[in-house]
Design a protein around this motif. Sequence first.
Motif, mmCIF file in Angstrom:
data_model
loop_
_atom_site.group_PDB
_atom_site.id
_atom_site.type_symbol
_atom_site.label_atom_id
_atom_site.label_comp_id
_atom_site.label_asym_id
_atom_site.label_seq_id
_atom_site.Cartn_x
_atom_site.Cartn_y
_atom_site.Cartn_z
ATOM 1 N N UNK A 39 0.836 -1.189 0.000
ATOM 2 C CA UNK A 39 0.000 0.000 0.000
ATOM 3 C C UNK A 39 0.876 1.246 0.000
ATOM 4 N N UNK A 40 1.990 1.183 0.704
ATOM 5 C CA UNK A 40 2.891 2.325 0.736
ATOM 6 C C UNK A 40 3.392 2.663 -0.659
ATOM 7 N N UNK A 41 3.691 1.628 -1.471
ATOM 8 C CA UNK A 41 4.143 1.880 -2.835
ATOM 9 C C UNK A 41 3.042 2.549 -3.648
ATOM 10 N N UNK A 42 1.787 2.141 -3.429
ATOM 11 C CA UNK A 42 0.674 2.767 -4.138
ATOM 12 C C UNK A 42 0.565 4.227 -3.734
ATOM 13 N N UNK A 43 0.666 4.486 -2.440
ATOM 14 C CA UNK A 43 0.582 5.857 -1.952
ATOM 15 C C UNK A 43 1.726 6.678 -2.525
ATOM 16 N N UNK A 44 2.915 6.083 -2.545
ATOM 17 C CA UNK A 44 4.063 6.808 -3.082
ATOM 18 C C UNK A 44 3.897 7.048 -4.570
ATOM 19 N N UNK A 45 3.279 6.095 -5.281
ATOM 20 C CA UNK A 45 3.083 6.269 -6.714
ATOM 21 C C UNK A 45 2.035 7.340 -6.985
ATOM 22 N N UNK A 46 0.966 7.335 -6.201
ATOM 23 C CA UNK A 46 -0.120 8.279 -6.421
ATOM 24 C C UNK A 46 0.285 9.688 -6.000
ATOM 25 N N UNK A 47 0.834 9.810 -4.851
ATOM 26 C CA UNK A 47 1.190 11.138 -4.332
ATOM 27 C C UNK A 47 2.604 11.100 -3.786
ATOM 28 N N UNK A 48 3.610 11.193 -4.631
ATOM 29 C CA UNK A 48 4.971 11.068 -4.127
ATOM 30 C C UNK A 48 5.382 12.219 -3.231
ATOM 31 N N UNK A 61 -7.789 5.532 1.875
ATOM 32 C CA UNK A 61 -8.637 5.474 0.693
ATOM 33 C C UNK A 61 -8.234 4.314 -0.220
ATOM 34 N N UNK A 62 -6.955 4.145 -0.415
ATOM 35 C CA UNK A 62 -6.468 3.056 -1.259
ATOM 36 C C UNK A 62 -6.772 1.717 -0.607
ATOM 37 N N UNK A 63 -6.583 1.647 0.706
ATOM 38 C CA UNK A 63 -6.909 0.404 1.425
ATOM 39 C C UNK A 63 -8.386 0.082 1.288
ATOM 40 N N UNK A 64 -9.248 1.086 1.423
ATOM 41 C CA UNK A 64 -10.694 0.823 1.318
ATOM 42 C C UNK A 64 -11.059 0.411 -0.101
ATOM 43 N N UNK A 66 -9.028 -1.130 -2.248
ATOM 44 C CA UNK A 66 -8.521 -2.496 -2.446
ATOM 45 C C UNK A 66 -9.406 -3.509 -1.727
ATOM 46 N N UNK A 67 -9.842 -3.179 -0.520
ATOM 47 C CA UNK A 67 -10.695 -4.089 0.234
ATOM 48 C C UNK A 67 -12.051 -4.226 -0.451
ATOM 49 N N UNK A 68 -12.603 -3.132 -0.935
ATOM 50 C CA UNK A 68 -13.892 -3.177 -1.630
ATOM 51 C C UNK A 68 -13.782 -3.972 -2.918
ATOM 52 N N UNK A 69 -12.729 -3.758 -3.646
ATOM 53 C CA UNK A 69 -12.546 -4.506 -4.886
ATOM 54 C C UNK A 69 -12.369 -5.991 -4.611
ATOM 55 N N UNK A 70 -11.598 -6.291 -3.590
ATOM 56 C CA UNK A 70 -11.415 -7.710 -3.249
ATOM 57 C C UNK A 70 -12.729 -8.336 -2.809
ATOM 58 N N UNK A 71 -13.508 -7.601 -2.032
ATOM 59 C CA UNK A 71 -14.795 -8.132 -1.575
ATOM 60 C C UNK A 71 -15.741 -8.333 -2.755
ATOM 61 N N UNK A 72 -15.749 -7.381 -3.688
ATOM 62 C CA UNK A 72 -16.606 -7.522 -4.867
ATOM 63 C C UNK A 72 -16.155 -8.702 -5.717
ATOM 64 N N UNK A 73 -14.856 -8.837 -5.881
ATOM 65 C CA UNK A 73 -14.333 -9.971 -6.650
ATOM 66 C C UNK A 73 -14.662 -11.289 -5.966
ATOM 67 N N UNK A 74 -14.514 -11.333 -4.657
ATOM 68 C CA UNK A 74 -14.849 -12.544 -3.906
ATOM 69 C C UNK A 74 -16.336 -12.861 -4.023
ATOM 70 N N UNK A 75 -17.179 -11.841 -3.964
ATOM 71 C CA UNK A 75 -18.623 -12.060 -4.110
ATOM 72 C C UNK A 75 -18.952 -12.593 -5.498
#
Length: 184
Positions: A39-48, A61-64, A66-75
């Motif tokens: 997640x840190x790499x994503x944050x660094x990539x988005x807002x260095x 925000x990125x964690x939420x 990723x978690x939402x996407x994973x939950x949707x994919x799992x569903x």
Amino acid sequence: MAGTQADGPRRRADPGPGARAGRSRRADSGPVASAVSTVDDVVETVAPRAGRAMGGFLRERVLSRLTTRRAALLAMVVCALALSVAVPLHTYLSQRAELQSELQQQQVLRQQEAALTQTQQRLSDTAQVEAEARSRFGYVMPGETPYVVQLPGGLPAASTQTPGQPATPGSSWYQQLWNSVLGN
């Protein structure tokens, strides 16, 4: 200690003037490093160059996301598995119930076959056929005299009519014909 690297998100050092724009140090280290690994790499990539408060907000925000996407994919995976299992299971259960009913029907037919075979063997004897004809249809052999025994009080209802009285409305046409022949 305010402003240390341990308090906030890790920041990458600015690439030098000779470095390519958009490439990080990890991208040069191998094929796996080119993908975002934390997640840190994503944050660094988005807002260095974001501040500490902005980095924390982005991390959440990125964690939420990723978690939402994973939950949707799992569903979606669970729904796909449920649908792929539901139809064959329904077919299996309906065919199983149909098989049970067919087996029960087959058992009933076997019992009927056994009863009919027994009746056929019983009626293959001519003496038995003759006895059935005498009892059911009142047949007599040529030269025999048939006798009908009537017990007192057991007179049929049709013979209790007086002559000239109309036949009962519930009687059948052949009973009415017979009564008219007898004169009842």
